[in-house]
Design a protein around this motif. Structure first.
Motif, PDB file in Angstrom:
ATOM      1  N   ARG A  26       0.834  -1.212   0.000  1.00  0.00           N
ATOM      2  CA  ARG A  26       0.000   0.000   0.000  1.00  0.00           C
ATOM      3  C   ARG A  26       0.865   1.257   0.000  1.00  0.00           C
ATOM      4  O   ARG A  26       0.427   2.311  -0.443  1.00  0.00           O
ATOM      5  N   HIS A  68      -5.590  -5.984 -11.057  1.00  0.00           N
ATOM      6  CA  HIS A  68      -6.798  -5.671 -10.292  1.00  0.00           C
ATOM      7  C   HIS A  68      -6.487  -5.589  -8.791  1.00  0.00           C
ATOM      8  O   HIS A  68      -6.891  -4.636  -8.118  1.00  0.00           O
ATOM      9  N   THR A  71      -4.277  -2.501  -7.866  1.00  0.00           N
ATOM     10  CA  THR A  71      -4.961  -1.217  -7.997  1.00  0.00           C
ATOM     11  C   THR A  71      -6.110  -1.080  -7.002  1.00  0.00           C
ATOM     12  O   THR A  71      -6.580   0.031  -6.756  1.00  0.00           O
ATOM     13  N   HIS A  72      -6.548  -2.207  -6.433  1.00  0.00           N
ATOM     14  CA  HIS A  72      -7.631  -2.172  -5.445  1.00  0.00           C
ATOM     15  C   HIS A  72      -7.157  -2.624  -4.067  1.00  0.00           C
ATOM     16  O   HIS A  72      -7.966  -3.083  -3.253  1.00  0.00           O
ATOM     17  N   GLU A  75      -8.902  -1.693  -0.902  1.00  0.00           N
ATOM     18  CA  GLU A  75     -10.181  -2.340  -0.602  1.00  0.00           C
ATOM     19  C   GLU A  75     -10.013  -3.643   0.174  1.00  0.00           C
ATOM     20  O   GLU A  75     -10.999  -4.162   0.709  1.00  0.00           O
ATOM     21  N   TRP A  85      -8.514 -13.866  -1.120  1.00  0.00           N
ATOM     22  CA  TRP A  85      -8.920 -12.684  -1.885  1.00  0.00           C
ATOM     23  C   TRP A  85      -8.345 -12.745  -3.296  1.00  0.00           C
ATOM     24  O   TRP A  85      -9.059 -12.550  -4.276  1.00  0.00           O
TER      25      TRP A  85
END
Length: 190
Positions: A26, A68, A71-72, A75, A85
């Motif tokens: 992150r 994906h 970039t997420h 979340e 996940w």
């Protein structure tokens, strides 16, 4: 993304669990991205390949999965394990690709399920024996009907629990057990 070179930061980061790696990722730490890929690549490739029965498409699914996921990443709440996940993302991508396939697409011959980040290099005799075993296994698994093949790969190859497999495939645990039993019987030719 470049593989980290032997810095002390790379050595320290390798000791982190997935939650720690997510925190570093992150913060845009490239070593954390690399380790997440290295830790989960083989599982995701096998799951995607079980759905698509095509190595090239499975590799494309991996790329899309990581794009994906990274970039997420904000979340990701750690309510499930990172592997769960990522597997869910890969499974959704693979299922979406399979739905978009035209019925005339030919399935490629199985070339082997070696993850691109595999570091182990066995001696030539061992490599030949492993290649033969892998080929036999892949033919047996590849010949299974898709619902059984996915469950077989997730449970027996990736050693996911019944509950995790059921969650990822949106099935009841009993259905997972039944499909696994049938997949094993079919793969043994019984």
């Amino acid at each position: 993304m470049k593989k980290p070179t032997g810095s002390t930061e790379a050595m320290r980061i390798e000791d982190l669990d997935d939650a720690g790696l997510v925190e570093h990722a992150r913060q845009r730490d490239s070593a954390a991205f690399w380790l997440i890929i290295k830790r989960h690549n083989q599982r995701l490739h096998r799951v995607a390949r079980a759905v698509l029965n095509d190595d090239t498409e499975a590799e494309d699914v991996l790329q899309e999965t990581y794009i994906h996921a990274f970039t997420h990443l904000a979340e990701f709440r750690a309510e499930a394990r990172l592997s769960t996940w990522l597997t869910r993302i890969a499974l959704n991508e693979a299922l979406g690709r399979r739905r978009k396939r035209r019925p005339t697409v030919d399935v490629k011959a199985i070339e082997g399920m070696v993850a691109p980040f595999s570091a182990d290099k066995p001696d030539p005799e061992e490599a030949a024996a492993l290649a033969e075993i892998r080929s036999l296994l892949e033919r047996a698994v590849g010949g299974l009907p898709e619902p059984f093949r996915i469950v077989f790969v997730m449970r027996d190859v990736e050693e996911m629990s019944i509950e995790e497999t059921a969650f990822l495939l949106a099935l009841r645990p009993q259905t997972v057990s039944t499909r696994l039993y049938r997949a094993r019987r079919l793969s043994l030719g019984s």
